[in-house]
Design a protein around this motif. Structure first.
Motif, PDB file in Angstrom:
ATOM      1  N   ASP A  10     -14.566  -1.313   1.899  1.00 14.17           N
ATOM      2  CA  ASP A  10     -15.014  -2.684   2.150  1.00 14.17           C
ATOM      3  C   ASP A  10     -14.173  -3.495   3.135  1.00 14.17           C
ATOM      4  O   ASP A  10     -13.697  -4.586   2.824  1.00 14.17           O
ATOM      5  N   GLY A  11     -13.939  -2.955   4.331  1.00 11.00           N
ATOM      6  CA  GLY A  11     -13.327  -3.720   5.398  1.00 11.00           C
ATOM      7  C   GLY A  11     -11.813  -3.810   5.426  1.00 11.00           C
ATOM      8  O   GLY A  11     -11.247  -4.551   6.226  1.00 11.00           O
ATOM      9  N   TRP A  12     -11.112  -3.092   4.555  1.00 12.64           N
ATOM     10  CA  TRP A  12      -9.651  -3.112   4.581  1.00 12.64           C
ATOM     11  C   TRP A  12      -9.154  -2.438   5.857  1.00 12.64           C
ATOM     12  O   TRP A  12      -9.724  -1.457   6.318  1.00 12.64           O
ATOM     13  N   ARG A  13      -8.082  -2.992   6.437  1.00  8.45           N
ATOM     14  CA  ARG A  13      -7.553  -2.507   7.714  1.00  8.45           C
ATOM     15  C   ARG A  13      -6.106  -2.936   7.872  1.00  8.45           C
ATOM     16  O   ARG A  13      -5.582  -3.693   7.050  1.00  8.45           O
ATOM     17  N   LEU A  14      -5.498  -2.468   8.952  1.00 12.02           N
ATOM     18  CA  LEU A  14      -4.158  -2.929   9.312  1.00 12.02           C
ATOM     19  C   LEU A  14      -4.262  -4.336   9.888  1.00 12.02           C
ATOM     20  O   LEU A  14      -5.248  -4.672  10.553  1.00 12.02           O
ATOM     21  N   LEU A  65       0.827  -1.188   0.000  1.00 11.38           N
ATOM     22  CA  LEU A  65       0.000   0.000   0.000  1.00 11.38           C
ATOM     23  C   LEU A  65       0.870   1.249   0.000  1.00 11.38           C
ATOM     24  O   LEU A  65       0.464   2.276  -0.496  1.00 11.38           O
ATOM     25  N   GLY A  66       2.052   1.159   0.610  1.00 11.05           N
ATOM     26  CA  GLY A  66       2.949   2.306   0.657  1.00 11.05           C
ATOM     27  C   GLY A  66       3.574   2.457   2.025  1.00 11.05           C
ATOM     28  O   GLY A  66       3.607   1.519   2.821  1.00 11.05           O
ATOM     29  N   PHE A  67       4.032   3.679   2.310  1.00 12.51           N
ATOM     30  CA  PHE A  67       4.698   3.990   3.575  1.00 12.51           C
ATOM     31  C   PHE A  67       3.909   5.072   4.292  1.00 12.51           C
ATOM     32  O   PHE A  67       3.623   6.125   3.707  1.00 12.51           O
ATOM     33  N   PHE A  68       3.575   4.820   5.561  1.00 13.06           N
ATOM     34  CA  PHE A  68       2.737   5.736   6.326  1.00 13.06           C
ATOM     35  C   PHE A  68       3.123   5.694   7.796  1.00 13.06           C
ATOM     36  O   PHE A  68       3.658   4.700   8.276  1.00 13.06           O
ATOM     37  N   ASP A  69       2.761   6.773   8.530  1.00 17.36           N
ATOM     38  CA  ASP A  69       2.841   6.689   9.981  1.00 17.36           C
ATOM     39  C   ASP A  69       1.569   5.980  10.458  1.00 17.36           C
ATOM     40  O   ASP A  69       0.693   5.636   9.653  1.00 17.36           O
ATOM     41  N   SER A  70       1.448   5.759  11.753  1.00 14.01           N
ATOM     42  CA  SER A  70       0.356   4.935  12.272  1.00 14.01           C
ATOM     43  C   SER A  70      -1.025   5.504  11.935  1.00 14.01           C
ATOM     44  O   SER A  70      -1.931   4.756  11.549  1.00 14.01           O
ATOM     45  N   LYS A  71      -1.221   6.792  12.070  1.00 13.35           N
ATOM     46  CA  LYS A  71      -2.528   7.404  11.790  1.00 13.35           C
ATOM     47  C   LYS A  71      -2.820   7.424  10.287  1.00 13.35           C
ATOM     48  O   LYS A  71      -3.920   7.088   9.852  1.00 13.35           O
ATOM     49  N   GLN A  72      -1.817   7.813   9.505  1.00 16.27           N
ATOM     50  CA  GLN A  72      -1.997   7.833   8.045  1.00 16.27           C
ATOM     51  C   GLN A  72      -2.319   6.435   7.519  1.00 16.27           C
ATOM     52  O   GLN A  72      -3.089   6.281   6.571  1.00 16.27           O
ATOM     53  N   ALA A  73      -1.726   5.416   8.125  1.00 17.29           N
ATOM     54  CA  ALA A  73      -1.950   4.035   7.687  1.00 17.29           C
ATOM     55  C   ALA A  73      -3.404   3.627   7.885  1.00 17.29           C
ATOM     56  O   ALA A  73      -4.006   2.991   7.015  1.00 17.29           O
ATOM     57  N   GLU A  74      -3.984   3.991   9.023  1.00 17.19           N
ATOM     58  CA  GLU A  74      -5.395   3.683   9.271  1.00 17.19           C
ATOM     59  C   GLU A  74      -6.278   4.348   8.220  1.00 17.19           C
ATOM     60  O   GLU A  74      -7.200   3.722   7.680  1.00 17.19           O
ATOM     61  N   ILE A  75      -6.000   5.602   7.915  1.00 17.49           N
ATOM     62  CA  ILE A  75      -6.779   6.351   6.932  1.00 17.49           C
ATOM     63  C   ILE A  75      -6.640   5.724   5.548  1.00 17.49           C
ATOM     64  O   ILE A  75      -7.625   5.541   4.834  1.00 17.49           O
ATOM     65  N   GLN A 122       7.539   6.451   9.599  1.00 20.89           N
ATOM     66  CA  GLN A 122       6.835   5.799   8.499  1.00 20.89           C
ATOM     67  C   GLN A 122       7.315   4.360   8.333  1.00 20.89           C
ATOM     68  O   GLN A 122       8.513   4.079   8.400  1.00 20.89           O
ATOM     69  N   TYR A 123       6.345   3.492   8.133  1.00 18.89           N
ATOM     70  CA  TYR A 123       6.588   2.063   7.960  1.00 18.89           C
ATOM     71  C   TYR A 123       5.798   1.577   6.745  1.00 18.89           C
ATOM     72  O   TYR A 123       4.873   2.232   6.285  1.00 18.89           O
ATOM     73  N   GLY A 124       6.128   0.392   6.288  1.00 24.96           N
ATOM     74  CA  GLY A 124       5.365  -0.206   5.206  1.00 24.96           C
ATOM     75  C   GLY A 124       4.001  -0.651   5.707  1.00 24.96           C
ATOM     76  O   GLY A 124       3.811  -0.938   6.887  1.00 24.96           O
ATOM     77  N   VAL A 125       3.038  -0.689   4.777  1.00 27.56           N
ATOM     78  CA  VAL A 125       1.685  -1.132   5.119  1.00 27.56           C
ATOM     79  C   VAL A 125       1.235  -2.183   4.119  1.00 27.56           C
ATOM     80  O   VAL A 125       1.318  -1.976   2.911  1.00 27.56           O
ATOM     81  N   ARG A 126       0.804  -3.312   4.630  1.00 28.06           N
ATOM     82  CA  ARG A 126       0.149  -4.357   3.848  1.00 28.06           C
ATOM     83  C   ARG A 126      -1.252  -4.492   4.425  1.00 28.06           C
ATOM     84  O   ARG A 126      -1.448  -5.094   5.475  1.00 28.06           O
TER      85      ARG A 126
END
Length: 96
Positions: A18-22, A1-11, A85-89
Motif C-alpha cells: 500500500d504505497g510504502w517507500r523510501l 524497518l531495519g538495516f538494508f543496502d539500497s536495493k534491499q531497502a526498496e524491496i 547497509q543503512y537504517g530504513v524508515r
C-alpha cells in the motif's frame, strides 16, 4: 524497518504494501527536524530516494543517505556506498 543496502531497502518497503517507500530528500529533512518526536533511531545514517532523469531523459533512482546527527544528505554514488547497509524508515503518502 531495519538495516538494508539500497536495493534491499526498496524491496523491503514494497513488501510493506500500500504505497510504502523510501523517503524523498524533503521527507528525510522532515525526519531530521522531527527526530526527537519520532522515537529511537538505531543508527546514524538512513536511506532515501529521489527520482530524476539521466542524459537520455529516462527516469533513474537516486539513492540518498541522511545523517541523523547533523541532517546532512548525500547522494550515494559508489558501489561501496550503494551496497553498504543503512537504517530504513519507510514512508507513504497520507490518505485522508
Amino acid at each position: 524497518l531495519g538495516f538494508f543496502d539500497s536495493k534491499q531497502a526498496e524491496i523491503a518497503c514494497k513488501k510493506l504494501g500500500d504505497g510504502w517507500r523510501l523517503p524523498t530528500e524533503a521527507e528525510l529533512n522532515l525526519i531530521y527536524e522531527k527526530n526527537e518526536e519520532l522515537g529511537e533511531f538505531k543508527t546514524n545514517y538512513y536511506l532515501g530516494m529521489e527520482t530524476g532523469t539521466d542524459a537520455y531523459n529516462e527516469d533513474v533512482a537516486m539513492h540518498l543517505r541522511m545523517s541523523i546527527i547533523n541532517g546532512e544528505i548525500v547522494l550515494l554514488q559508489s558501489d561501496q556506498e550503494l551496497f553498504s547497509q543503512y537504517g530504513v524508515r519507510a514512508v507513504r503518502d497520507h490518505k485522508p
